[in-house]
Design a protein around this motif. Structure first.
Motif, PDB file in Angstrom:
ATOM      1  N   UNK A  12      45.312  66.279  68.876  1.00 35.07           N
ATOM      2  CA  UNK A  12      44.344  65.493  68.109  1.00 35.07           C
ATOM      3  C   UNK A  12      43.207  64.990  69.003  1.00 35.07           C
ATOM      4  N   UNK A  13      43.537  64.591  70.200  1.00 41.64           N
ATOM      5  CA  UNK A  13      42.537  63.998  71.086  1.00 41.64           C
ATOM      6  C   UNK A  13      41.919  64.973  72.079  1.00 41.64           C
ATOM      7  N   UNK A  14      42.707  65.909  72.589  1.00 41.42           N
ATOM      8  CA  UNK A  14      42.236  66.767  73.674  1.00 41.42           C
ATOM      9  C   UNK A  14      42.190  68.249  73.324  1.00 41.42           C
ATOM     10  N   UNK A  15      42.469  68.606  72.071  1.00 40.02           N
ATOM     11  CA  UNK A  15      42.429  70.000  71.661  1.00 40.02           C
ATOM     12  C   UNK A  15      43.771  70.692  71.870  1.00 40.02           C
ATOM     13  N   UNK A  16      43.898  71.851  71.226  1.00 42.54           N
ATOM     14  CA  UNK A  16      45.132  72.632  71.333  1.00 42.54           C
ATOM     15  C   UNK A  16      45.344  73.077  72.769  1.00 42.54           C
ATOM     16  N   UNK A  17      46.586  73.079  73.181  1.00 38.89           N
ATOM     17  CA  UNK A  17      46.924  73.554  74.520  1.00 38.89           C
ATOM     18  C   UNK A  17      46.850  72.487  75.602  1.00 38.89           C
ATOM     19  N   UNK A  18      46.461  71.257  75.266  1.00 42.96           N
ATOM     20  CA  UNK A  18      46.421  70.191  76.267  1.00 42.96           C
ATOM     21  C   UNK A  18      47.844  69.837  76.675  1.00 42.96           C
ATOM     22  N   UNK A  19      48.054  69.651  77.967  1.00 40.28           N
ATOM     23  CA  UNK A  19      49.366  69.301  78.493  1.00 40.28           C
ATOM     24  C   UNK A  19      49.217  68.216  79.556  1.00 40.28           C
ATOM     25  N   UNK A  20      50.340  67.621  79.899  1.00 37.95           N
ATOM     26  CA  UNK A  20      50.320  66.638  80.974  1.00 37.95           C
ATOM     27  C   UNK A  20      51.637  66.662  81.747  1.00 37.95           C
ATOM     28  N   UNK A  21      51.540  66.254  82.986  1.00 36.76           N
ATOM     29  CA  UNK A  21      52.709  65.975  83.812  1.00 36.76           C
ATOM     30  C   UNK A  21      52.531  64.531  84.279  1.00 36.76           C
ATOM     31  N   UNK A  22      53.373  64.083  85.172  1.00 40.67           N
ATOM     32  CA  UNK A  22      53.231  62.716  85.674  1.00 40.67           C
ATOM     33  C   UNK A  22      51.960  62.554  86.510  1.00 40.67           C
TER      34      UNK A  22
END
Length: 119
Positions: A12-22
């Motif tokens: 919703x905020x960063x587009x499809x495929x956005x991911x995160x780690x620590x």
């Protein structure tokens, strides 16, 4: 009165495929609305694209799979408004207006962001 507030997803905020780690947040440029992905996109264009992408979770026009705006019998676009659906964030699109800078006409689009914090 109880309101069932929704949570925003990364997409919703960063587009499809956005991911995160620590340690890392990864945003796919080709998933950001109205951004032409280039190796040298400016910080301003990236920030604007993130805001425009996030805005689509809050309000906009309903479109077909091909991106055509759906209209009613009078030719008006069929819009949606989720601005009250999320607990801590509200984004609204302000009415665009024209400005002249250095003799060149521009359309000024403004997005207003509200962040609600209990602290």
């Amino acid at each position: 009165m109880t309101t069932n507030l929704q949570s925003l997803s990364f997409a919703d905020l960063f587009g499809k495929g956005a991911t995160q780690t620590s340690d890392v947040l990864v945003i796919q440029k080709n998933s950001l609305v109205r951004l032409t992905p280039q190796s040298n996109n400016t910080a301003e264009s990236l920030f604007a694209a993130i805001l425009i992408t996030a805005l689509s979770a809050f309000s906009g026009s309903i479109t077909t799979e091909n991106g055509e705006v759906l209209t009613d019998d009078t030719g008006q676009s069929i819009d949606y408004d989720n601005t009250e659906a999320f607990e801590n964030l509200k984004i609204i699109n302000w009415k665009p207006f024209q400005i002249v800078r250095n003799g060149q006409k521009y359309v000024n689009n403004q997005i207003i962001v509200f962040l609600y914090d209990a602290n």
